[in-house]
Design a protein around this motif. Structure first.
Motif: not given
Length: 342
Positions: A238, A242, A274, A277-278, A281-282
């Motif tokens: 993860m 990210n 998850s 979604d990350a 967002r990023f």
């Protein structure tokens, strides 16, 4: 980084996929493991049901079913002159699944065939390989097949992996010069220093199976498994996603003089809810421009992107004139993105 030529040598002519008939829902897993917090699991993974290969069903079987579905749906049967088969769960150590598929499809001896071992970035890497074959005129009509049965690598009480992964296969017909999904650019990346973030430590020639390797131990997060099963550092992966994937996607857009707002649809590897979604967002992607289908099929490894592309086309989420970005990432660690114009 490979130099960008801007040429459109590759088109995705058609895609089909196949999922095993057996379905395992979260209710099934809850009944089997009442101590598992399924509400929390659904929130993190986004997966409610997944298709699981039967005991005698292999990645080759799934891939063959996807190919038959693809070829049966074509108005005119093309001369297939290349098979590229992406799998990490082959039927045999030797020979590759591509040769089994060549036999079953009764293709010409002039057809080249091979497997390659990649996970969730595998579909985009396959497009890059096919682009080279088409550009050098080594092939005209390529079958790109992705298939895996990760369920056979998962310890049955390993909550982290069993809740997430499903089995499946896809088949894509790749050509050049058509007006279908034109692949304009491909960008790939690798970080071999983190190879052990997603690994089956035992079973290869580096560390063969022994009686001791079957011993089940708890990982740092309380999930039981042996060294013969998938060992996954979910938090480590993860963090990698990210950190690297938003930069990677923006690099692809920048070298094509595009902004996030110019892309009609982003189709990421369906890693988990998850993760998706990350990424949204990023990178700054609006919800309506993210395609997500993980709830009903789970993480199908190298097949997740082509399955999602096919579903998006069926649901009219892709239209003429659209620009699409696909992006896969996972074991290796490996990642790859492609820009597609319709």
């Amino acid at each position: 980084m490979t130099e960008f030529t801007g040429q459109k040598n590759l088109s995705i002519n058609n895609i089909e996929y196949y999922l095993p008939q057996k379905v395992v829902t979260n209710d099934d897993l809850s009944a089997e493991n009442p101590e598992w917090d399924m509400a929390r699991a659904l929130k993190n993974t986004g997966v409610y049901r997944r298709h699981i290969a039967s005991d005698n069903e292999t990645a080759f079987d799934l891939g063959l079913a996807a190919c038959n579905k693809l070829l049966d749906g074509l108005e005119q049967m093309p001369t297939i002159d290349a098979i590229i088969f992406c799998t990490q769960s082959p039927d045999h150590i030797i020979p590759s699944n591509a040769f089994l598929l060549h036999k079953s499809l009764k293709l010409s001896q002039d057809c080249l065939a091979f497997d390659y071992n990649l996970a969730c970035s595998g579909y985009v890497y396959g497009l890059a390989i096919a682009e080279g074959l088409l550009a050098t005129k080594r092939a005209k009509n390529i079958l790109l097949v992705t298939a895996d049965t990760y369920s056979k690598y998962i310890y049955e009480q390993d909550r982290s992996a069993r809740l997430l992964f499903g089995d499946g296969a896809s088949a894509s017909l790749l050509t050049s010069g058509s007006d279908d999904l034109c692949v304009c650019d491909i960008l790939c990346g690798t970080s071999g220093q983190y190879y052990d973030k997603f690994i089956i430590p035992v079973g290869g020639l580096r560390q063969p199976k022994t009686q001791d390797t079957d011993k089940v131990l708890m990982d740092p997060w309380g999930n039981p498994k042996s060294a013969c099963h998938i060992n996954m550092d979910g938090m480590g992966i993860m963090a990698f996603v990210n950190s690297e994937i938003p930069k990677h996607v923006k690099q692809l857009l920048k070298r094509n003089n595009l902004e996030v707002s110019d892309i009609s649809l982003f189709v990421f590897h369906q890693a988990s809810r998850s993760v998706l979604d990350a990424l949204a967002r990023f990178i700054g992607i609006k919800a309506e421009r993210m395609y997500i289908n993980i709830e009903n099929i789970g993480n199908t490894v190298s097949s997740s992107i082509p399955i999602a592309l096919k579903e998006a086309m069926e649901q009219k989420r892709i239209s003429k004139g659209n620009k699409i970005v696909i992006c896969g990432f996972g074991a290796g660690l490996s990642w790859a993105s492609a820009l597609i114009e319709v």
